[in-house]
Design an enzyme around this catalytic site. Structure first.
Site, PDB file in Angstrom:
ATOM      1  N   ASP A  19       0.866  -1.176   0.000  1.00  0.00           N
ATOM      2  CA  ASP A  19       0.000   0.000   0.000  1.00  0.00           C
ATOM      3  C   ASP A  19       0.904   1.227   0.000  1.00  0.00           C
ATOM      4  OD1 ASP A  19      -1.950  -1.892   0.286  1.00  0.00           O
ATOM      5  OD2 ASP A  19      -2.688  -1.179   2.231  1.00  0.00           O
TER       6      ASP A  19
ATOM      7  N   ASP B 211     -15.454  -4.035   0.582  1.00  0.00           N
ATOM      8  CA  ASP B 211     -15.165  -4.013   2.014  1.00  0.00           C
ATOM      9  C   ASP B 211     -16.484  -4.190   2.751  1.00  0.00           C
ATOM     10  OD1 ASP B 211     -12.596  -3.418   1.242  1.00  0.00           O
ATOM     11  OD2 ASP B 211     -12.753  -1.276   1.685  1.00  0.00           O
TER      12      ASP B 211
END
Length: 244
Positions: A10, A132
Site C-alpha cells: 500500500d 469491504d
C-alpha cells in the site's frame, strides 16, 4: 482452480504503509523502497502482487502509473492494482501503464451498472471488484462507503450476486473488522461467498497472519489471498506462503 498468493504494498506519499482498519490516522510506515520490495516478491517466486494507491483512494486520480510500469517491466510480476478508480479513462490508463488487473472498489458499490459495462468492454479477467464489508447485529454483511462512515443500500450478497451474474471473475473481499489486525481472516465470510456465488474467484483479504491462514484460504476453495502486514512485519515468509 489455481490458488494465488498476492504479496501487497500500500503506497502513500511514495512510502510503503499500512493502515489499521483503513484509518488514515492509524498509519504505520515501512520505508520508501517500493521497487526493491517488489523485486524481492519476484525473487521469492511470486507471479503476482497487489498494489494500492492510498492517496488516490482518498482523493481520486490514480498516481502510481509510472511506478506500476517500472514494477511490471523490471520484475516481471503481474500487478493487480487500484485506488481511486472512478472512470473508464482511469481503467484504460492503468491497463496501458502495465497492470494485469485493475481493482475497482467504491464505484463498484455506488454505480454497479457502469462497472458492469467496464467488465464487458475491458474483459472480465481485467477487473477485480473489491468489496469491504462489515457484519451488522442481524448478521447481514453490509457495505460501508465514504470512508466507512455510511452504509450502502445494497448488501454484500446482493452486489456479489449481481456481479457474478454479469460475468465477474475476480472478487476481493475484506472484512473490515480484521483489516490490519493480524487476527486471522474471517473464513466464515469466504465460505458464505463461495456458497452464494461458486463461479466467483474469491480473494481473501484482511487479517492473514501465518501459514495456517494461507492454507485455510486454499482449503476453502478461495482463488487467492492478499498478504500485507504479515509479510511487512515478518510474521510470514513469502516463499513458505507460495509453497503452501
Amino acid at each position: 482452480m489455481s490458488f494465488t498468493v498476492y504479496p501487497a504494498l500500500d503506497i502513500r506519499d511514495g512510502r510503503v504503509v499500512r493502515l489499521l482498519q483503513g484509518d488514515y490516522a492509524r498509519e504505520t510506515r515501512y520505508g520508501d523502497d517500493v521497487l526493491p520490495r517488489a523485486q524481492a516478491f519476484a525473487d521469492a517466486g511470486a507471479q503476482w502482487m497487489h498494489l494500492v494507491d492510498l492517496d488516490a483512494a482518498k482523493a481520486g486520480g490514480y498516481t502510481l502509473a509510472a511506478l506500476l510500469g517500472q514494477i511490471s517491466r523490471q520484475t516481471g510480476l503481474q500487478v493487480q492494482t487500484g485506488g481511486g478508480v472512478r472512470s473508464r479513462e482511469d481503467v484504460a490508463r492503468i491497463l496501458d501503464a502495465g497492470a494485469a488487473r485493475v481493482v475497482v472498489g467504491s464505484l463498484a458499490v455506488r454505480d454497479s451498472a457502469t462497472v458492469i459495462g467496464w467488465l464487458q468492454e475491458f474483459g472480465t479477467d481485467r477487473l477485480t471488484i473489491a468489496l469491504d464489508t462489515r457484519q451488522d447485529a442481524a448478521g447481514v454483511w453490509q457495505l460501508p462507503v465514504h470512508g466507512w462512515t455510511e452504509t450502502a443500500e445494497a448488501t454484500l450478497d446482493q452486489l456479489a450476486t449481481q456481479y457474478a451474474q454479469a460475468g465477474l471473475q475476480h472478487l476481493l473481499c475484506t472484512d473490515i473488522a480484521r483489516d490490519g489486525m493480524l487476527s486471522g481472516p474471517n473464513m466464515g465470510l469466504y465460505a458464505h461467498l463461495r456458497a452464494l456465488a461458486p463461479q466467483l474467484q474469491v480473494q481473501v483479504s484482511g487479517g492473514a497472519r501465518n501459514l495456517a491462514d494461507v492454507a485455510a484460504a486454499k482449503a476453502a476453495g478461495c482463488a487467492g489471498i492478499v498478504l500485507g502486514k504479515a509479510l511487512l512485519e515478518g510474521h510470514l515468509d513469502l516463499k513458505d506462503a507460495l509453497a503452501c
